[in-house]
Design a protein around this motif. Structure first.
Motif, PDB file in Angstrom:
ATOM      1  N   CYS A 139       0.711  -1.292   0.027  1.00 13.52           N
ATOM      2  CA  CYS A 139       0.004  -0.128   0.141  1.00 13.52           C
ATOM      3  C   CYS A 139       0.880   1.238  -0.062  1.00 13.52           C
ATOM      4  O   CYS A 139       0.826   2.217  -0.925  1.00 13.52           O
ATOM      5  CB  CYS A 139      -1.047  -0.004   1.214  1.00 13.52           C
ATOM      6  N   THR A 140       1.655   1.485   0.792  1.00 11.02           N
ATOM      7  CA  THR A 140       2.731   2.493   0.888  1.00 11.02           C
ATOM      8  C   THR A 140       3.413   2.665  -0.182  1.00 11.02           C
ATOM      9  O   THR A 140       3.939   3.755  -0.623  1.00 11.02           O
ATOM     10  CB  THR A 140       3.663   2.386   2.271  1.00 11.02           C
ATOM     11  N   ASN A 141       3.865   1.754  -1.059  1.00  6.12           N
ATOM     12  CA  ASN A 141       4.734   1.839  -2.356  1.00  6.12           C
ATOM     13  C   ASN A 141       3.827   2.147  -3.399  1.00  6.12           C
ATOM     14  O   ASN A 141       4.373   2.717  -4.254  1.00  6.12           O
ATOM     15  CB  ASN A 141       5.483   0.573  -2.239  1.00  6.12           C
ATOM     16  N   PHE A 142       2.604   1.561  -3.600  1.00 12.97           N
ATOM     17  CA  PHE A 142       2.007   1.739  -4.552  1.00 12.97           C
ATOM     18  C   PHE A 142       0.561   1.918  -4.658  1.00 12.97           C
ATOM     19  O   PHE A 142      -0.153   2.329  -5.687  1.00 12.97           O
ATOM     20  CB  PHE A 142       2.027   0.104  -5.468  1.00 12.97           C
ATOM     21  N   GLY A 143      -0.154   2.318  -3.407  1.00 11.82           N
ATOM     22  CA  GLY A 143      -1.281   2.887  -3.061  1.00 11.82           C
ATOM     23  C   GLY A 143      -1.296   4.276  -3.359  1.00 11.82           C
ATOM     24  O   GLY A 143      -0.180   5.049  -3.068  1.00 11.82           O
ATOM     25  N   THR A 155      -4.803  -0.453  -6.840  1.00  7.71           N
ATOM     26  CA  THR A 155      -5.564  -0.903  -7.875  1.00  7.71           C
ATOM     27  C   THR A 155      -4.787  -1.649  -8.534  1.00  7.71           C
ATOM     28  O   THR A 155      -3.597  -1.921  -8.731  1.00  7.71           O
ATOM     29  CB  THR A 155      -6.162   0.046  -8.783  1.00  7.71           C
ATOM     30  N   ALA A 156      -5.776  -2.856  -9.285  1.00  7.31           N
ATOM     31  CA  ALA A 156      -5.116  -3.722 -10.279  1.00  7.31           C
ATOM     32  C   ALA A 156      -4.470  -3.069 -11.240  1.00  7.31           C
ATOM     33  O   ALA A 156      -3.535  -3.524 -11.900  1.00  7.31           O
ATOM     34  CB  ALA A 156      -6.397  -4.560 -10.762  1.00  7.31           C
ATOM     35  N   GLU A 157      -4.992  -2.057 -11.925  1.00  9.47           N
ATOM     36  CA  GLU A 157      -4.620  -1.112 -12.891  1.00  9.47           C
ATOM     37  C   GLU A 157      -3.253  -0.781 -12.725  1.00  9.47           C
ATOM     38  O   GLU A 157      -2.188  -0.779 -13.520  1.00  9.47           O
ATOM     39  CB  GLU A 157      -5.501  -0.007 -13.280  1.00  9.47           C
ATOM     40  N   ARG A 158      -2.868  -0.140 -11.472  1.00 10.94           N
ATOM     41  CA  ARG A 158      -1.572   0.022 -10.968  1.00 10.94           C
ATOM     42  C   ARG A 158      -0.552  -1.069 -10.806  1.00 10.94           C
ATOM     43  O   ARG A 158       0.566  -0.803 -11.263  1.00 10.94           O
ATOM     44  CB  ARG A 158      -1.700   0.926  -9.668  1.00 10.94           C
ATOM     45  N   LEU A 159      -1.046  -2.201 -10.373  1.00 16.60           N
ATOM     46  CA  LEU A 159       0.042  -3.139 -10.264  1.00 16.60           C
ATOM     47  C   LEU A 159       0.118  -4.159 -11.400  1.00 16.60           C
ATOM     48  O   LEU A 159       1.235  -4.505 -11.718  1.00 16.60           O
ATOM     49  CB  LEU A 159      -0.323  -4.037  -9.223  1.00 16.60           C
ATOM     50  N   ALA A 160      -0.771  -4.070 -12.353  1.00 16.62           N
ATOM     51  CA  ALA A 160      -0.745  -4.723 -13.622  1.00 16.62           C
ATOM     52  C   ALA A 160       0.649  -4.267 -14.659  1.00 16.62           C
ATOM     53  O   ALA A 160       1.223  -5.113 -15.416  1.00 16.62           O
ATOM     54  CB  ALA A 160      -2.097  -4.481 -14.437  1.00 16.62           C
ATOM     55  N   CYS A 161       0.976  -3.157 -14.619  1.00 15.09           N
ATOM     56  CA  CYS A 161       2.041  -2.513 -15.308  1.00 15.09           C
ATOM     57  C   CYS A 161       3.467  -2.840 -14.601  1.00 15.09           C
ATOM     58  O   CYS A 161       4.685  -2.446 -15.315  1.00 15.09           O
ATOM     59  CB  CYS A 161       1.885  -1.269 -15.568  1.00 15.09           C
ATOM     60  N   LEU A 162       3.742  -3.308 -13.348  1.00 17.98           N
ATOM     61  CA  LEU A 162       4.992  -3.544 -12.720  1.00 17.98           C
ATOM     62  C   LEU A 162       5.326  -4.540 -13.224  1.00 17.98           C
ATOM     63  O   LEU A 162       4.890  -5.551 -13.821  1.00 17.98           O
ATOM     64  CB  LEU A 162       4.369  -3.475 -11.049  1.00 17.98           C
ATOM     65  N   TYR A 178       2.972 -13.923  -8.415  1.00 16.68           N
ATOM     66  CA  TYR A 178       1.453 -14.427  -8.473  1.00 16.68           C
ATOM     67  C   TYR A 178       0.735 -13.035  -8.384  1.00 16.68           C
ATOM     68  O   TYR A 178      -0.643 -13.059  -9.048  1.00 16.68           O
ATOM     69  CB  TYR A 178       1.403 -15.308  -7.166  1.00 16.68           C
ATOM     70  N   ILE A 179       1.220 -11.960  -7.669  1.00 16.45           N
ATOM     71  CA  ILE A 179       0.707 -10.980  -7.557  1.00 16.45           C
ATOM     72  C   ILE A 179       0.264 -10.169  -9.061  1.00 16.45           C
ATOM     73  O   ILE A 179      -0.805  -9.602  -9.419  1.00 16.45           O
ATOM     74  CB  ILE A 179       1.334  -9.889  -6.513  1.00 16.45           C
ATOM     75  N   LEU A 180       1.472 -10.447  -9.757  1.00 20.25           N
ATOM     76  CA  LEU A 180       1.380  -9.638 -11.163  1.00 20.25           C
ATOM     77  C   LEU A 180       0.559 -10.318 -11.966  1.00 20.25           C
ATOM     78  O   LEU A 180      -0.273  -9.651 -12.647  1.00 20.25           O
ATOM     79  CB  LEU A 180       2.802  -9.800 -11.684  1.00 20.25           C
ATOM     80  N   ASP A 181       0.361 -11.774 -11.861  1.00 22.00           N
ATOM     81  CA  ASP A 181      -0.574 -12.601 -12.852  1.00 22.00           C
ATOM     82  C   ASP A 181      -2.002 -12.330 -12.320  1.00 22.00           C
ATOM     83  O   ASP A 181      -2.788 -11.988 -13.055  1.00 22.00           O
ATOM     84  CB  ASP A 181      -0.354 -13.971 -12.560  1.00 22.00           C
ATOM     85  N   ALA A 182      -2.245 -12.002 -10.978  1.00 21.61           N
ATOM     86  CA  ALA A 182      -3.568 -11.642 -10.745  1.00 21.61           C
ATOM     87  C   ALA A 182      -3.977 -10.235 -11.234  1.00 21.61           C
ATOM     88  O   ALA A 182      -5.252  -9.952 -11.510  1.00 21.61           O
ATOM     89  CB  ALA A 182      -3.636 -11.872  -9.143  1.00 21.61           C
ATOM     90  N   SER A 183      -2.962  -9.379 -10.829  1.00 23.24           N
ATOM     91  CA  SER A 183      -3.538  -8.019 -11.322  1.00 23.24           C
ATOM     92  C   SER A 183      -3.576  -7.826 -12.840  1.00 23.24           C
ATOM     93  O   SER A 183      -4.510  -7.119 -13.371  1.00 23.24           O
ATOM     94  CB  SER A 183      -2.080  -7.098 -11.184  1.00 23.24           C
ATOM     95  N   ARG A 184      -2.795  -8.717 -13.707  1.00 20.41           N
ATOM     96  CA  ARG A 184      -3.123  -8.564 -15.207  1.00 20.41           C
ATOM     97  C   ARG A 184      -4.368  -9.303 -15.541  1.00 20.41           C
ATOM     98  O   ARG A 184      -5.128  -8.705 -16.297  1.00 20.41           O
ATOM     99  CB  ARG A 184      -1.992  -9.116 -15.684  1.00 20.41           C
ATOM    100  N   LYS A 185      -4.813 -10.379 -14.861  1.00 21.97           N
ATOM    101  CA  LYS A 185      -5.875 -10.811 -15.290  1.00 21.97           C
ATOM    102  C   LYS A 185      -7.289  -9.918 -14.811  1.00 21.97           C
ATOM    103  O   LYS A 185      -8.150 -10.136 -15.495  1.00 21.97           O
ATOM    104  CB  LYS A 185      -6.013 -12.426 -14.731  1.00 21.97           C
ATOM    105  N   VAL A 186      -7.148  -9.385 -13.646  1.00 22.88           N
ATOM    106  CA  VAL A 186      -8.175  -8.637 -13.122  1.00 22.88           C
ATOM    107  C   VAL A 186      -8.235  -7.390 -14.116  1.00 22.88           C
ATOM    108  O   VAL A 186      -9.307  -6.947 -14.421  1.00 22.88           O
ATOM    109  CB  VAL A 186      -8.014  -8.227 -11.736  1.00 22.88           C
ATOM    110  N   HIS A 187      -7.374  -6.807 -14.333  1.00 23.15           N
ATOM    111  CA  HIS A 187      -7.046  -5.495 -15.147  1.00 23.15           C
ATOM    112  C   HIS A 187      -7.481  -5.670 -16.478  1.00 23.15           C
ATOM    113  O   HIS A 187      -8.290  -4.838 -16.913  1.00 23.15           O
ATOM    114  CB  HIS A 187      -5.838  -4.962 -14.862  1.00 23.15           C
TER     115      HIS A 187
END
Length: 278
Positions: A139-143, A155-162, A178-187
């Motif tokens: 949260c503090t790094n990407f929220g 948001t998924a949008e924010r994490l999806a591009c990392l 795993y976090i990135l795969d979830a972010s991309r599939k949700v975004h």
DNA sequence: ACCCAGGAAATTC
DNA sequence: GAATTTCATGGG
């Protein structure tokens, strides 16, 4: 349940009989509620920050009446009669009486599905203290930061591009991919959480397990804590030990339509009384 | 140094 | 297909 607004305190006041803030926030279902040292709990949900206290068998929810009606009444699942549910659960098995009486103030929060998904992906092969640290770091790094609130869950949008390297700062280890795969599939919309939450349960499980790092247990947690599917019954290492110790002849279905609530009472009781486990 | 933590993927048998 | 190993990281 009866709610009254106290103008002087600036808080909604409700009976604490079936709602204990310490039990609810410390039972392992959520990761962003913190005790300030005096017994008060503060958390960030969506883009709101909330504080709660408890004294004289009353819970004080520091918010205005509109936010309570629009957000918090639902979030704390106050429309569901936990007293009645506990009555039903106690009948099922003698151990359920002990588990219910040990922490009768636990309620299942209606957490955000996306936040629950990422949080429980992080939870795998991990301990609760470290899970909280990684979630907070995320949260503090990407929220987004909001004045008077704090860091929102990203948001998924924010994490999806990392990239995995970008995520290295939160030290989530092998879970980063795993976090990135979830972010991309949700975004991308490949996984629509709103839609999954309304699917038949087996289809919903199947959809969630399309995500790397989401197996049977994490899918069950997303469904229970993020989509309020109360029939879900996550089996982690603690619950597996509890089942063979206390319920060797039972299966999750035996706990009925509120199995998820039963699970939370059993999980918390087991974790607080590890000596009883074999 | 070793074991475990709200597991799941990859590998081996 | 079922059983075992590996995967980062921090704490006991």
């Amino acid at each position: 349940m009866i709610f009254t607004y106290d103008k002087n305190a600036g808080a909604m006041i409700l009976p604490a009989d079936d709602f204990d803030i310490e039990q609810t926030f410390e039972c392992g279902q959520s990761f962003r509620w913190n005790n300030d040292g005096t017994g008060a709990y503060t958390g960030i949900v969506g883009d709101k920050c909330l504080k709660l206290t408890c004294r004289e068998n009353k819970v004080f929810v520091y918010c205005n009446e509109k936010d309570f009606e629009d957000i918090w009444k639902s979030y704390f699942d106050l429309e569901l009669d936990y007293c009645e549910i506990k009555k039903q659960l106690r009948i099922i098995h003698p151990v359920m009486e002990k588990a219910c009486d040990f922490a009768p103030g636990i309620r299942i929060l209606r957490q955000d599905a996306w936040e629950a998904m990422i949080s429980f992906i992080i939870s795998q092969n991990n301990n609760i203290k470290r899970i909280k640290g990684i979630v907070e770091s995320l949260c503090t790094n990407f929220g987004d930061y909001r004045d008077g609130v704090g860091y929102l869950f990203p948001t998924a949008e924010r994490l999806a591009c990392l990239s995995e390297d970008d995520l290295a700062v939160i030290k989530s280890g092998f879970r980063a991919k795993y976090i990135l795969d979830a972010s991309r599939k949700v975004h991308s919309g490949e996984i629509k959480l709103q839609s999954v939450s309304r699917m038949p349960i087996d289809q919903a499980r199947e959809m969630l397990m399309q995500i790397k790092g989401v197996g049977p247990k994490v899918a069950e947690c997303i469904l229970l804590y993020g989509m309020h599917r109360l029939e879900c019954f996550p089996l982690d290492v603690w619950m597996k030990r509890a089942m063979q110790t206390y319920f060797p002849d039972n299966s999750p279905q035996d706990f009925g339509e509120y199995a998820g609530i039963a699970q939370q009472y059993i999980f918390h009781y087991s974790r607080m009384n590890p000596d009883e486990l074999t």
